[in-house]
Design a protein around this motif. Structure first.
Motif, PDB file in Angstrom:
ATOM      1  N   GLU A 295      19.721 -38.305 -76.856  1.00 52.32           N
ATOM      2  CA  GLU A 295      20.280 -38.611 -78.279  1.00 52.32           C
ATOM      3  C   GLU A 295      20.658 -37.368 -78.757  1.00 52.32           C
ATOM      4  OE1 GLU A 295      17.067 -40.461 -80.231  1.00 52.32           O
ATOM      5  OE2 GLU A 295      16.893 -42.177 -78.926  1.00 52.32           O
ATOM      6  N   MET A 296      21.709 -37.412 -79.743  1.00 52.50           N
ATOM      7  CA  MET A 296      22.521 -36.180 -80.066  1.00 52.50           C
ATOM      8  C   MET A 296      22.802 -36.700 -81.665  1.00 52.50           C
ATOM      9  SD  MET A 296      25.077 -35.450 -76.951  1.00 52.50           S
ATOM     10  CE  MET A 296      25.996 -37.034 -76.974  1.00 52.50           C
ATOM     11  N   SER A 297      22.548 -35.674 -82.320  1.00 54.24           N
ATOM     12  CA  SER A 297      22.551 -35.923 -83.922  1.00 54.24           C
ATOM     13  C   SER A 297      23.803 -35.401 -84.530  1.00 54.24           C
ATOM     14  CB  SER A 297      21.343 -35.361 -84.613  1.00 54.24           C
ATOM     15  OG  SER A 297      21.808 -35.331 -86.039  1.00 54.24           O
ATOM     16  N   ARG A 298      24.814 -36.264 -84.759  1.00 52.21           N
ATOM     17  CA  ARG A 298      25.977 -35.756 -85.087  1.00 52.21           C
ATOM     18  C   ARG A 298      25.827 -34.738 -86.510  1.00 52.21           C
ATOM     19  NH1 ARG A 298      30.442 -37.524 -88.605  1.00 52.21           N
ATOM     20  NH2 ARG A 298      32.344 -37.426 -87.831  1.00 52.21           N
TER      21      ARG A 298
ATOM     22  N   VAL B  91      20.284 -30.073 -81.417  1.00 49.93           N
ATOM     23  CA  VAL B  91      21.240 -31.318 -81.716  1.00 49.93           C
ATOM     24  C   VAL B  91      20.621 -32.373 -80.779  1.00 49.93           C
ATOM     25  CG1 VAL B  91      23.432 -32.281 -81.322  1.00 49.93           C
ATOM     26  CG2 VAL B  91      23.189 -30.115 -82.301  1.00 49.93           C
ATOM     27  N   ALA B  92      19.978 -32.159 -79.791  1.00 44.10           N
ATOM     28  CA  ALA B  92      19.629 -32.983 -78.684  1.00 44.10           C
ATOM     29  C   ALA B  92      18.023 -33.249 -78.520  1.00 44.10           C
ATOM     30  CB  ALA B  92      20.396 -32.835 -77.303  1.00 44.10           C
ATOM     31  N   ALA B  93      17.761 -34.393 -78.058  1.00 47.47           N
ATOM     32  CA  ALA B  93      16.470 -34.913 -77.668  1.00 47.47           C
ATOM     33  C   ALA B  93      16.405 -35.670 -76.288  1.00 47.47           C
ATOM     34  CB  ALA B  93      15.699 -35.472 -78.613  1.00 47.47           C
ATOM     35  N   LEU B  94      15.779 -35.239 -75.457  1.00 49.99           N
ATOM     36  CA  LEU B  94      15.824 -36.340 -74.056  1.00 49.99           C
ATOM     37  C   LEU B  94      14.592 -37.098 -74.199  1.00 49.99           C
ATOM     38  CD1 LEU B  94      16.940 -36.789 -71.454  1.00 49.99           C
ATOM     39  CD2 LEU B  94      15.294 -34.932 -70.436  1.00 49.99           C
ATOM     40  N   ARG B  95      15.010 -38.354 -74.206  1.00 50.32           N
ATOM     41  CA  ARG B  95      13.932 -39.339 -73.949  1.00 50.32           C
ATOM     42  C   ARG B  95      13.809 -40.435 -73.056  1.00 50.32           C
ATOM     43  NH1 ARG B  95      12.518 -38.095 -79.240  1.00 50.32           N
ATOM     44  NH2 ARG B  95      14.415 -37.869 -80.994  1.00 50.32           N
TER      45      ARG B  95
ATOM     46  N   GLN C 150      25.767 -29.603 -89.468  1.00 50.49           N
ATOM     47  CA  GLN C 150      24.876 -28.571 -90.213  1.00 50.49           C
ATOM     48  C   GLN C 150      24.760 -27.355 -89.425  1.00 50.49           C
ATOM     49  OE1 GLN C 150      21.239 -30.611 -90.728  1.00 50.49           O
ATOM     50  NE2 GLN C 150      22.173 -32.377 -91.714  1.00 50.49           N
ATOM     51  N   ASN C 151      24.909 -27.518 -88.024  1.00 47.95           N
ATOM     52  CA  ASN C 151      24.901 -25.986 -87.414  1.00 47.95           C
ATOM     53  C   ASN C 151      26.283 -25.372 -87.653  1.00 47.95           C
ATOM     54  OD1 ASN C 151      22.405 -26.781 -86.446  1.00 47.95           O
ATOM     55  ND2 ASN C 151      22.821 -27.234 -84.460  1.00 47.95           N
ATOM     56  N   LEU C 152      27.032 -26.334 -87.489  1.00 46.45           N
ATOM     57  CA  LEU C 152      28.484 -25.667 -87.530  1.00 46.45           C
ATOM     58  C   LEU C 152      28.714 -24.770 -88.973  1.00 46.45           C
ATOM     59  CD1 LEU C 152      30.792 -28.426 -85.935  1.00 46.45           C
ATOM     60  CD2 LEU C 152      29.845 -26.205 -84.980  1.00 46.45           C
ATOM     61  N   ALA C 153      28.332 -25.612 -90.223  1.00 47.60           N
ATOM     62  CA  ALA C 153      28.352 -25.019 -91.195  1.00 47.60           C
ATOM     63  C   ALA C 153      27.549 -23.750 -91.712  1.00 47.60           C
ATOM     64  CB  ALA C 153      27.862 -26.264 -92.316  1.00 47.60           C
ATOM     65  N   ALA C 154      26.431 -23.879 -91.200  1.00 46.38           N
ATOM     66  CA  ALA C 154      25.450 -22.491 -90.919  1.00 46.38           C
ATOM     67  C   ALA C 154      26.112 -21.419 -90.274  1.00 46.38           C
ATOM     68  CB  ALA C 154      24.091 -22.823 -90.688  1.00 46.38           C
ATOM     69  N   LEU C 155      26.880 -21.636 -89.377  1.00 49.20           N
ATOM     70  CA  LEU C 155      27.621 -20.627 -88.629  1.00 49.20           C
ATOM     71  C   LEU C 155      28.759 -20.132 -89.205  1.00 49.20           C
ATOM     72  CD1 LEU C 155      26.933 -22.280 -85.030  1.00 49.20           C
ATOM     73  CD2 LEU C 155      26.320 -20.088 -85.515  1.00 49.20           C
ATOM     74  N   GLN C 156      29.504 -21.175 -89.767  1.00 52.90           N
ATOM     75  CA  GLN C 156      30.733 -20.940 -90.593  1.00 52.90           C
ATOM     76  C   GLN C 156      30.177 -19.669 -91.725  1.00 52.90           C
ATOM     77  OE1 GLN C 156      31.918 -24.718 -91.304  1.00 52.90           O
ATOM     78  NE2 GLN C 156      33.681 -24.730 -89.741  1.00 52.90           N
ATOM     79  N   ARG C 157      29.267 -20.046 -92.398  1.00 55.40           N
ATOM     80  CA  ARG C 157      28.655 -19.196 -93.439  1.00 55.40           C
ATOM     81  C   ARG C 157      28.179 -17.870 -93.155  1.00 55.40           C
ATOM     82  NH1 ARG C 157      26.206 -24.018 -95.030  1.00 55.40           N
ATOM     83  NH2 ARG C 157      24.251 -23.347 -94.129  1.00 55.40           N
TER      84      ARG C 157
ATOM     85  N   VAL D 277      21.909 -39.784 -67.122  1.00 53.64           N
ATOM     86  CA  VAL D 277      21.360 -39.779 -68.284  1.00 53.64           C
ATOM     87  C   VAL D 277      22.388 -40.446 -69.533  1.00 53.64           C
ATOM     88  CG1 VAL D 277      20.322 -38.313 -70.038  1.00 53.64           C
ATOM     89  CG2 VAL D 277      19.783 -37.980 -67.867  1.00 53.64           C
ATOM     90  N   ARG D 278      22.099 -41.424 -70.186  1.00 49.92           N
ATOM     91  CA  ARG D 278      23.256 -41.828 -71.254  1.00 49.92           C
ATOM     92  C   ARG D 278      23.181 -41.075 -72.231  1.00 49.92           C
ATOM     93  NH1 ARG D 278      22.037 -46.406 -74.122  1.00 49.92           N
ATOM     94  NH2 ARG D 278      19.917 -46.214 -73.730  1.00 49.92           N
ATOM     95  N   ARG D 279      24.373 -40.505 -72.966  1.00 52.60           N
ATOM     96  CA  ARG D 279      24.403 -39.907 -74.205  1.00 52.60           C
ATOM     97  C   ARG D 279      24.701 -40.861 -75.316  1.00 52.60           C
ATOM     98  NH1 ARG D 279      24.197 -36.977 -69.290  1.00 52.60           N
ATOM     99  NH2 ARG D 279      24.445 -34.819 -69.713  1.00 52.60           N
ATOM    100  N   VAL D 280      23.933 -40.694 -76.423  1.00 50.90           N
ATOM    101  CA  VAL D 280      23.657 -41.693 -77.527  1.00 50.90           C
ATOM    102  C   VAL D 280      23.702 -40.847 -78.773  1.00 50.90           C
ATOM    103  CG1 VAL D 280      22.412 -43.331 -78.764  1.00 50.90           C
ATOM    104  CG2 VAL D 280      22.269 -43.097 -76.148  1.00 50.90           C
TER     105      VAL D 280
END
Length: 350
Positions: free
Chosen positions: A10-13, A244-248, A18-25, A344-347
């Motif tokens: 499971e991947m959180s868009r 970003v990701a969790a494996l369930r 948010q990670n990209l924004a933190a890196l850009q700052r 492993v399905r990517r969701v």
């Protein structure tokens, strides 16, 4: 195994953006290059590019590693600049030039092949010249640099290439070694500019050094693992950046002392992680055994089929991220993620 019982990543868009924004700052004014090697570190190139170009501050620069990955990026980001650094055969060079992809060049024979292909198709190749600053991962040795840039500038003067960048890799073995590498890089840039080049992209640092050693950043910072919230092994948490990701994997059977979950070694999970803590509806439990397509987890009160077990990821009582799991077996979080197979399905969530 059907879709209801298959393991899923499971991947959180929202978290990724948010990670990209933190890196850009953190990196500004250095430009963020989002690196997409190994299928965006196992997360999937297409959704990662889509989310990056649709972020509040859109990403405009990507690292594709190889030409095939760069073409997948180009299909989703027609206006972006894309950098490829693996040495490619002539047919791939031709394809890259037709798709307006920048090429990293770390040897004289490769430079000559790019020049020949560009001349043959009647175009100008955008290139980033690589100096070896001590890691010995491709790159021109300092003693060979003057002759290398002389040949590159001759090709630029003929209109066959455009030297738009200069780059290298850090070993990140120690601050002292990285300081020496940065000094070597600065000398290489100075000599390149003295020869008449005006490289707008100067990039030496990847994820860890870009974040923790701001004095080493160039005009571009190549960031891979940190974009996906994968911290360095044995490294500190990254402020503002999270996994970003969790494996369930669902429970498919309940026995007296353990449950069976639908993920195993053929899904890419190392069998050596047995003994790790995983998250369950009953709290943290021990992963007792990793089989071929299933694994055994210590049972909890009220366990039943269909419940999810979180092998790693935020929001559970087990290992918080892939790196925490990787540290148990003396590897890195990237390996845990990139080993996961298409079984492993990517969701994508939120």
């Amino acid at each position: 195994m059907d879709e209801l019982t298959a393991p899923r990543l499971e991947m959180s868009r929202a978290r990724y953006q948010q990670n990209l924004a933190a890196l850009q700052r953190q990196l500004a004014p250095s430009q963020l290059m989002v690196v997409m090697k190994d299928d965006a570190y196992g997360h999937g190139v297409e959704w990662a590019v889509d989310a990056a170009v649709e972020a509040a501050t859109p990403v405009a620069l990507f690292g594709g590693y190889d030409v095939s990955t760069a073409l997948r990026i180009r299909a989703r980001a027609p206006q972006a600049r894309i950098f490829v650094w693996v040495t490619s055969p002539d047919d791939e060079i031709r394809t890259a030039l037709a798709s307006d992809i920048d090429l990293g060049v770390g040897t004289l024979p490769y430079l000559r092949r790019i020049v020949a292909v560009a001349r043959d198709v009647g175009t100008t190749a955008r290139v980033h010249l690589k100096i070896d600053t001590g890691l010995h991962r491709n790159g021109v040795r300092p003693e060979d640099w003057p002759a290398f840039i002389a040949e590159a500038m001759a090709a630029q003067n003929d209109g066959v290439i455009d030297v738009v960048g200069v780059w290298s890799h850090l070993a990140e073995a120690s601050d002292a070694e990285d300081d020496d590498a940065a000094a070597e890089f600065a000398r290489a840039v100075a000599s390149l500019e003295s020869a008449g080049a005006r490289p707008v992209a100067r990039h030496l640092t990847a994820s860890a050094a870009s974040w923790w050693r701001p004095e080493l950043r160039g005009s571009v910072s190549r960031i891979g693992a940190f974009c996906y919230g994968v911290r360095s092994a044995d490294g500190p948490e990254i402020p503002g950046v999270a996994p970003v990701a969790a494996l369930r994997a669902p429970v498919i059977d309940v026995l007296d002392d353990h449950v069976v979950i639908s993920v195993g070694a053929l899904h890419g999970i190392p069998s050596t992680i047995a003994g790790a803590s995983v998250g369950t509806p009953g709290g943290a439990r021990v992963l007792r055994h990793v089989g071929a397509v299933t694994s055994a987890v210590e049972v909890w009160p009220g366990a039943r089929q269909g419940q999810d077990v979180t092998v790693f990821g935020p929001g559970a009582d087990g290992e918080s991220d892939a790196t925490a799991l990787a540290e148990r077996i003396d590897t890195v979080g990237e390996e845990i993620l990139t080993r996961l197979t298409p079984r492993v399905r990517r969701v994508v969530t939120d």
